[in-house]
Design a protein around this motif. Structure first.
Motif, PDB file in Angstrom:
ATOM      1  N   SER A 163       0.827  -1.209   0.000  1.00  0.00           N
ATOM      2  CA  SER A 163       0.000   0.000   0.000  1.00  0.00           C
ATOM      3  C   SER A 163       0.860   1.258   0.000  1.00  0.00           C
ATOM      4  CB  SER A 163      -0.923   0.023   1.220  1.00  0.00           C
ATOM      5  OG  SER A 163      -1.873  -1.001   1.145  1.00  0.00           O
ATOM      6  N   LEU A 164       1.917   1.258   0.795  1.00  0.00           N
ATOM      7  CA  LEU A 164       2.805   2.422   0.830  1.00  0.00           C
ATOM      8  C   LEU A 164       3.498   2.629  -0.508  1.00  0.00           C
ATOM      9  CD1 LEU A 164       4.336   2.008   4.393  1.00  0.00           C
ATOM     10  CD2 LEU A 164       2.805   3.849   3.628  1.00  0.00           C
ATOM     11  N   SER A 165       3.968   1.552  -1.087  1.00  0.00           N
ATOM     12  CA  SER A 165       4.621   1.641  -2.396  1.00  0.00           C
ATOM     13  C   SER A 165       3.650   2.170  -3.450  1.00  0.00           C
ATOM     14  CB  SER A 165       5.162   0.269  -2.796  1.00  0.00           C
ATOM     15  OG  SER A 165       5.718   0.309  -4.075  1.00  0.00           O
ATOM     16  N   ASP A 166       2.432   1.651  -3.452  1.00  0.00           N
ATOM     17  CA  ASP A 166       1.414   2.110  -4.401  1.00  0.00           C
ATOM     18  C   ASP A 166       1.085   3.590  -4.204  1.00  0.00           C
ATOM     19  OD1 ASP A 166       1.299  -0.463  -5.412  1.00  0.00           O
ATOM     20  OD2 ASP A 166      -0.632  -0.953  -4.469  1.00  0.00           O
ATOM     21  N   ALA A 167       1.242   4.089  -2.981  1.00  0.00           N
ATOM     22  CA  ALA A 167       0.951   5.488  -2.671  1.00  0.00           C
ATOM     23  C   ALA A 167       2.161   6.394  -2.893  1.00  0.00           C
ATOM     24  CB  ALA A 167       0.451   5.608  -1.236  1.00  0.00           C
ATOM     25  N   GLY A 168       3.253   5.843  -3.441  1.00  0.00           N
ATOM     26  CA  GLY A 168       4.413   6.664  -3.778  1.00  0.00           C
ATOM     27  C   GLY A 168       5.494   6.752  -2.718  1.00  0.00           C
ATOM     28  N   PHE A 169       5.413   5.927  -1.681  1.00  0.00           N
ATOM     29  CA  PHE A 169       6.422   5.941  -0.627  1.00  0.00           C
ATOM     30  C   PHE A 169       7.605   5.063  -1.018  1.00  0.00           C
ATOM     31  CE2 PHE A 169       2.813   7.446   1.679  1.00  0.00           C
ATOM     32  CZ  PHE A 169       3.306   8.172   2.740  1.00  0.00           C
ATOM     33  N   ALA A 170       8.764   5.408  -0.486  1.00  0.00           N
ATOM     34  CA  ALA A 170       9.972   4.615  -0.695  1.00  0.00           C
ATOM     35  C   ALA A 170      10.680   4.458   0.648  1.00  0.00           C
ATOM     36  CB  ALA A 170      10.899   5.305  -1.689  1.00  0.00           C
ATOM     37  N   ALA A 171      11.431   3.377   0.785  1.00  0.00           N
ATOM     38  CA  ALA A 171      12.208   3.163   2.009  1.00  0.00           C
ATOM     39  C   ALA A 171      13.287   4.235   2.096  1.00  0.00           C
ATOM     40  CB  ALA A 171      12.833   1.779   2.021  1.00  0.00           C
ATOM     41  N   TRP A 172      13.504   4.735   3.302  1.00  0.00           N
ATOM     42  CA  TRP A 172      14.549   5.726   3.523  1.00  0.00           C
ATOM     43  C   TRP A 172      15.844   4.991   3.869  1.00  0.00           C
ATOM     44  CZ3 TRP A 172      17.312   7.385   7.967  1.00  0.00           C
ATOM     45  CH2 TRP A 172      18.060   8.556   7.784  1.00  0.00           C
ATOM     46  N   GLN A 173      16.830   5.114   3.028  1.00  0.00           N
ATOM     47  CA  GLN A 173      18.146   4.500   3.237  1.00  0.00           C
ATOM     48  C   GLN A 173      18.037   3.034   3.655  1.00  0.00           C
ATOM     49  OE1 GLN A 173      20.425   6.957   5.912  1.00  0.00           O
ATOM     50  NE2 GLN A 173      20.561   8.616   4.436  1.00  0.00           N
ATOM     51  N   ASP A 174      17.261   2.247   2.914  1.00  0.00           N
ATOM     52  CA  ASP A 174      17.069   0.822   3.201  1.00  0.00           C
ATOM     53  C   ASP A 174      16.628   0.572   4.640  1.00  0.00           C
ATOM     54  OD1 ASP A 174      17.738   0.073   0.604  1.00  0.00           O
ATOM     55  OD2 ASP A 174      19.880   0.111   1.076  1.00  0.00           O
ATOM     56  N   ASN A 175      15.837   1.466   5.158  1.00  0.00           N
ATOM     57  CA  ASN A 175      15.361   1.431   6.527  1.00  0.00           C
ATOM     58  C   ASN A 175      13.893   1.012   6.524  1.00  0.00           C
ATOM     59  OD1 ASN A 175      14.621   2.402   9.225  1.00  0.00           O
ATOM     60  ND2 ASN A 175      16.543   3.535   9.152  1.00  0.00           N
ATOM     61  N   ILE A 176      13.330   0.738   7.670  1.00  0.00           N
ATOM     62  CA  ILE A 176      11.911   0.401   7.770  1.00  0.00           C
ATOM     63  C   ILE A 176      11.055   1.664   7.725  1.00  0.00           C
ATOM     64  CG2 ILE A 176      11.813   0.380  10.296  1.00  0.00           C
ATOM     65  CD1 ILE A 176       9.869  -1.902   7.845  1.00  0.00           C
ATOM     66  N   VAL A 177      11.667   2.820   7.799  1.00  0.00           N
ATOM     67  CA  VAL A 177      10.929   4.079   7.675  1.00  0.00           C
ATOM     68  C   VAL A 177      10.722   4.378   6.197  1.00  0.00           C
ATOM     69  CG1 VAL A 177      11.000   6.566   8.104  1.00  0.00           C
ATOM     70  CG2 VAL A 177      11.796   4.976   9.859  1.00  0.00           C
ATOM     71  N   PHE A 178       9.502   4.816   5.864  1.00  0.00           N
ATOM     72  CA  PHE A 178       9.156   5.141   4.491  1.00  0.00           C
ATOM     73  C   PHE A 178       8.802   6.610   4.383  1.00  0.00           C
ATOM     74  CE2 PHE A 178       9.113   0.697   4.472  1.00  0.00           C
ATOM     75  CZ  PHE A 178       9.235   0.288   3.164  1.00  0.00           C
ATOM     76  N   TRP A 179       9.091   7.192   3.234  1.00  0.00           N
ATOM     77  CA  TRP A 179       8.837   8.608   3.049  1.00  0.00           C
ATOM     78  C   TRP A 179       8.341   8.881   1.635  1.00  0.00           C
ATOM     79  CZ3 TRP A 179      11.386  12.148  -0.197  1.00  0.00           C
ATOM     80  CH2 TRP A 179      12.435  11.596  -0.952  1.00  0.00           C
TER      81      TRP A 179
END
Length: 185
Positions: A163-179
């Motif tokens: 869902s996050l990926s579909d909404a345009g989010f990406a992992a921040w520096q291969d972290n579990i945080v998405f932005w």
């Protein structure tokens, strides 16, 4: 058509109730928000978003403010502060730290998360100079609280990440945080 996968027109006129609460940090950097989305025609709840908003925080210590609020906001506040600091081509000043995302079961798997976030950003007038939206996904059981480690949690996490990926989010520096950078329409 299966109601779980039925298409919902993203142009559906969602209603939105937003409650903004006084700042929870001493410096007054971040304000708590609760947003509830519903369909006007039948007043059916579509989903809710909760978290913290920071308006014009480019020169503020977002990481410190988020750390002061809670463990849930600490890590995503740190990432938001890094994104603000590292930007090189704009003057983004606003941040949204998403704490909880809930979409009613009958509206899941319809690609609505991006539309809900975009609507929240428009209503909060965060799109003027763009903003950063940051979240750390953690699947929650229907009864509340995180899933214990195991296949159920893995399945729920995969759904959240999709869902996050579909909404345009990406992992921040291969972290579990998405932005995601939410740009002006």
């Amino acid at each position: 058509m299966n109601p779980q996968t039925e298409y919902v027109d993203p142009a559906v006129d969602f209603g939105l109730d937003i409650h903004i609460h006084a700042s929870e940090d001493d410096a007054g950097v971040l304000n708590r928000f609760n947003a509830c989305f519903f369909i006007y025609d039948d007043d059916q709840t579509v989903g809710t978003l909760t978290g913290w908003i920071g308006w014009r925080v480019l020169d503020e210590d977002v990481a410190d403010a988020a750390d002061e609020i809670s463990a849930d906001s600490s890590h995503i506040g740190y990432v938001a502060a890094q994104l603000l600091k590292d930007q090189d081509d704009s003057w983004i000043e606003d941040v949204v730290l998403l704490d909880r995302v809930w979409i009613a079961p009958e509206f899941r798997r319809r690609g609505l998360l991006g539309e809900l976030i975009d609507r929240l950003i428009r209503e909060l007038r965060l799109q003027i100079n763009d903003c950063f939206v940051v979240t750390e996904p953690e699947p929650q059981e229907e009864s509340g609280g995180p899933y214990p480690d195991g296949p159920q949690r893995d399945k729920a996490m995969n759904g959240l990440l999709r869902s996050l990926s579909d909404a345009g989010f990406a992992a921040w520096q291969d972290n579990i945080v998405f932005w995601r950078r939410a740009e002006r329409p």
